[in-house]
Enzyme design. Structure first.
Site, PDB file in Angstrom:
ATOM      1  CD  GLU A  39      -6.558  -2.672   4.693  1.00  0.00           C
ATOM      2  OE1 GLU A  39      -5.712  -2.737   3.792  1.00  0.00           O
ATOM      3  OE2 GLU A  39      -6.375  -2.108   5.779  1.00  0.00           O
TER       4      GLU A  39
ATOM      5  CD  GLU B  48      -1.708  -4.371   6.741  1.00  0.00           C
ATOM      6  OE1 GLU B  48      -0.668  -3.719   6.542  1.00  0.00           O
ATOM      7  OE2 GLU B  48      -2.293  -4.994   5.850  1.00  0.00           O
TER       8      GLU B  48
HETATM    9  C1  GLA Z   1      -2.455  -2.275   4.006  1.00  0.00           C
HETATM   10  C2  GLA Z   1      -2.897  -1.137   4.911  1.00  0.00           C
HETATM   11  C3  GLA Z   1      -3.753  -0.125   4.187  1.00  0.00           C
HETATM   12  C4  GLA Z   1      -3.157   0.226   2.851  1.00  0.00           C
HETATM   13  C5  GLA Z   1      -2.982  -1.031   2.029  1.00  0.00           C
HETATM   14  C6  GLA Z   1      -2.385  -0.790   0.656  1.00  0.00           C
HETATM   15  O1  GLA Z   1      -3.418  -3.194   3.930  1.00  0.00           O
HETATM   16  O2  GLA Z   1      -3.599  -1.632   6.022  1.00  0.00           O
HETATM   17  O3  GLA Z   1      -3.856   1.004   4.990  1.00  0.00           O
HETATM   18  O4  GLA Z   1      -1.930   0.843   3.039  1.00  0.00           O
HETATM   19  O5  GLA Z   1      -2.103  -1.887   2.685  1.00  0.00           O
HETATM   20  O6  GLA Z   1      -3.143   0.077  -0.077  1.00  0.00           O
END
Ligand code: GLA
Length: 581
Positions: free
Chosen positions: A234, A158
């Protein structure tokens, strides 16, 4: 050898379209002797791939160290994934977020002035290059085209939510390639135009992170990834908890419907989390968007497999959804149906932390940070030579300080409440401060910030100097009774270490009630179960069966505040606290 590639509209496995149906399972959050069980259950839910992050700071607690023992044995984990007939996705960061201390960045990185993390800065890049080399030495021979399970490697995490240094992102991808990674690479970003813009790289597949409004999110992703497979890297099927907040759960029906929409759209998926596991030890992170919120010990995440590895209603609902799109094995793991053994044990023989001070002492003119001491909990001492009442004040408390005068408790200041000052009843005698780091921020600009009492520390208008500091060696606490000079006392004011023993016929998962205590850390047979805190929501600590012995077991508890009861109660099931609804 098999070959995995990115085609015009699909992933291609040996030239044929392949949909990744993956689930996140972090090896570093599950006892290694339970990995095979969790992986097998992933297969039975219909997953064909397991995804894991790699936590740099856990592998490299000090510069030059790369530990792959026990729960950090990534190679063993990937081999177990392969043995179950599944593929693997590896996300080595270097930043991973993941509600993990500092988002995976080692605290030592921040010690050298001028180091800028997650940017193309020479000192950071040199450290990252070494780290990626170490991890990818493990991953390289386990890639699919070398006969292993790994079919995809992620670049950063991210990044578009943090920065826009394209040179940095490109350098990470090139370092990964330079370490011999030949499988496709991917980035992940939240489906927001600016983030996908800043976090993406030409020639690297862009993927998204989201848990709802699937159609809209895939459309946003498609604008930034005009060709190739669509993937939700995700798919958030639950959420994590912070101390002081509710326990988060999501509706099974709604989450299953979102998964259905994702698969119906032809997308690939990595379910985050398939099995969350536990932030054992002091590994949990924290959020801070103006208010500091440390993450709890459990990483149950309301995932298809609960923290103890049992299938939940969500498991069965997801399995049914997946079966509409892919073959799912006939066998279904049964809900354990067992309750854990319920019993009590008596904590006794308390040893005062201030008196025993197990750890290294050092002398400092100005108050040192916890980072400088390499400590998560520390005692600071100085002699006051004033007289009457005086105001003790700190620049900032990160994250909690207990104040003692001549051994008597005066009060506690907490970062969450932005407390910075306390009135001392008198200003003569021994001032002692017990300082706790409750978990480093893992998201946003505060990653890497120093912990401890951020100065200046003042008594009235004057800066307090001349400190003796003890970096508490937490690993020594379970063995404290064997140490010379550590004698149990009947009543100890302030933090104390307690122990209890109990007999069991055989290993079994256990759930230790912690809501009846104050705030602290617990160990079973030397294994650090993590932090507990009466404020909840988490009210039991998970004890994985591989650390439980048949015969005598020893529970050790560091209670920082007060134990209202010295009875240790083991419950039949987990209690992760009240939910919002
Ligand atoms: C983002 C991050 C993950 C995690 C999620 C929340 O997507 O990439 O590592 O922190 O948020 O659980």
């Amino acid at each position: 050898m098999p070959h995995f590639a990115i085609g015009a509209s699909d992933f291609l496995l040996d030239g044929r379209p392949f949909r990744i149906v993956s689930g996140a399972l972090h090896y570093f959050r599950v006892h290694p002797d339970a990995w095979a069980d969790r992986i097998e259950k992933a297969r039975l839910m219909g997953l064909n791939t397991i995804e894991t992050y790699v936590p740099w700071n856990a592998h490299s607690p000090r510069p030059g160290v790369f530990d792959t023992s026990g729960m950090l044995d990534l190679e063993r984990f990937l081999r177990e994934v392969a043995a179950a007939g599944l593929y693997a996705i590896v996300r080595p960061g270097p930043y991973i977020c993941a509600e993990w201390d500092n988002g995976g960045l080692p605290a030592w990185l921040f010690q050298e002035a001028g180091t800028e993390v997650r940017r193309y800065e020479p000192k950071f890049m040199a450290a990252v290059t070494q780290y990626l080399q170490d991890v990818l030495d493990i991953v390289r021979p386990l890639q699919i085209d070398q006969g292993g399970p790994v079919l995809l490697v992620q670049v950063e995490n991210e990044y578009g939510a943090f920065g826009n240094d394209g040179t940095y992102l490109k350098a990470i991808a090139e370092t990964i390639r330079g370490a011999g990674i030949t499988v496709p690479l991917a980035t992940v970003d939240q489906p927001i135009d600016a983030m996908l813009e800043a976090g993406g790289l030409d020639g690297v597949l862009r993927t998204g992170s989201f848990g709802s409004r699937v159609g809209e999110r895939l459309a946003t992703l498609r604008r930034h990834q005009p060709a190739g497979p669509l993937m939700c890297m995700e798919f958030w099927d639950g959420w994590f908890d912070n101390w002081g907040g509710p326990h988060h759960t999501t509706s099974v029906a709604e989450t299953a419907a979102e998964l259905d929409a994702l698969l119906a759209a032809g997308a690939s998926v990595n379910i985050y989390m398939f099995h969350g596991g536990t932030n054992f030890g002091l590994t949990s992170g924290a959020n801070d968007k103006g208010i500091y919120q440390p993450t709890v010990t459990s990483y149950d995440y309301d995932a298809p497999l609960d923290e103890a590895g049992n299938p939940t209603e969500k498991f069965h609902a997801f399995r049914e959804v997946i079966s509409r799109y892919a073959d799912v094995p006939d066998a279904v793991p049964l809900p354990s149906g067992r309750t854990a053994p319920e019993f009590t044990a008596q904590l006794a023989e308390p040893i005062g932390l201030l008196a025993a001070a197990p750890g290294a002492w050092s002398e400092h003119e100005a108050m040192p940070t916890l980072d400088l001491l390499d400590a998560r909990v520390a005692i600071f001492r100085t002699e006051l030579r004033g007289g009457g009442p005086a105001l003790l004040s700190f620049g900032e408390v990160r994250d909690r300080v207990q104040v003692f005068l001549d051994g008597a408790p005066v009060g506690v200041l907490e970062r969450e409440r932005r407390e910075r000052a306390i009135m001392l009843p008198h200003s003569r005698g021994r001032l002692e401060l017990v300082v706790e780091d409750q978990g480093r921020v893992n998201y946003g600009p505060r990653i890497g910030e120093p912990k401890g009492l951020i100065g200046p520390i003042r008594l009235g208008a004057d800066e307090l100097t001349g400190w003796s500091a003890c970096a508490i060696d937490l690993d020594r606490l379970p063995r404290l009774w064997d140490a010379a000079g550590c004698t149990p006392a009947a009543l100890v004011p302030g933090p104390a270490v307690w122990r209890a023993t109990f007999e069991l016929d055989g290993p079994s998962d256990l759930f230790l009630r912690s809501d009846v205590w104050g705030k602290g850390i617990a160990w079973l047979n030397g294994f650090n179960l993590g932090r507990y805190w009466s404020r909840g929501p988490q009210w039991t600590l998970y004890v994985p069966s591989p650390v439980v012995r048949s015969g005598t077991n020893t529970l050790v508890v560091l209670e920082l505040d007060t134990l209202p009861t010295t009875t240790a109660t083991f419950a039949g099931a987990a209690d992760l606290g009240p939910t919002e609804l």
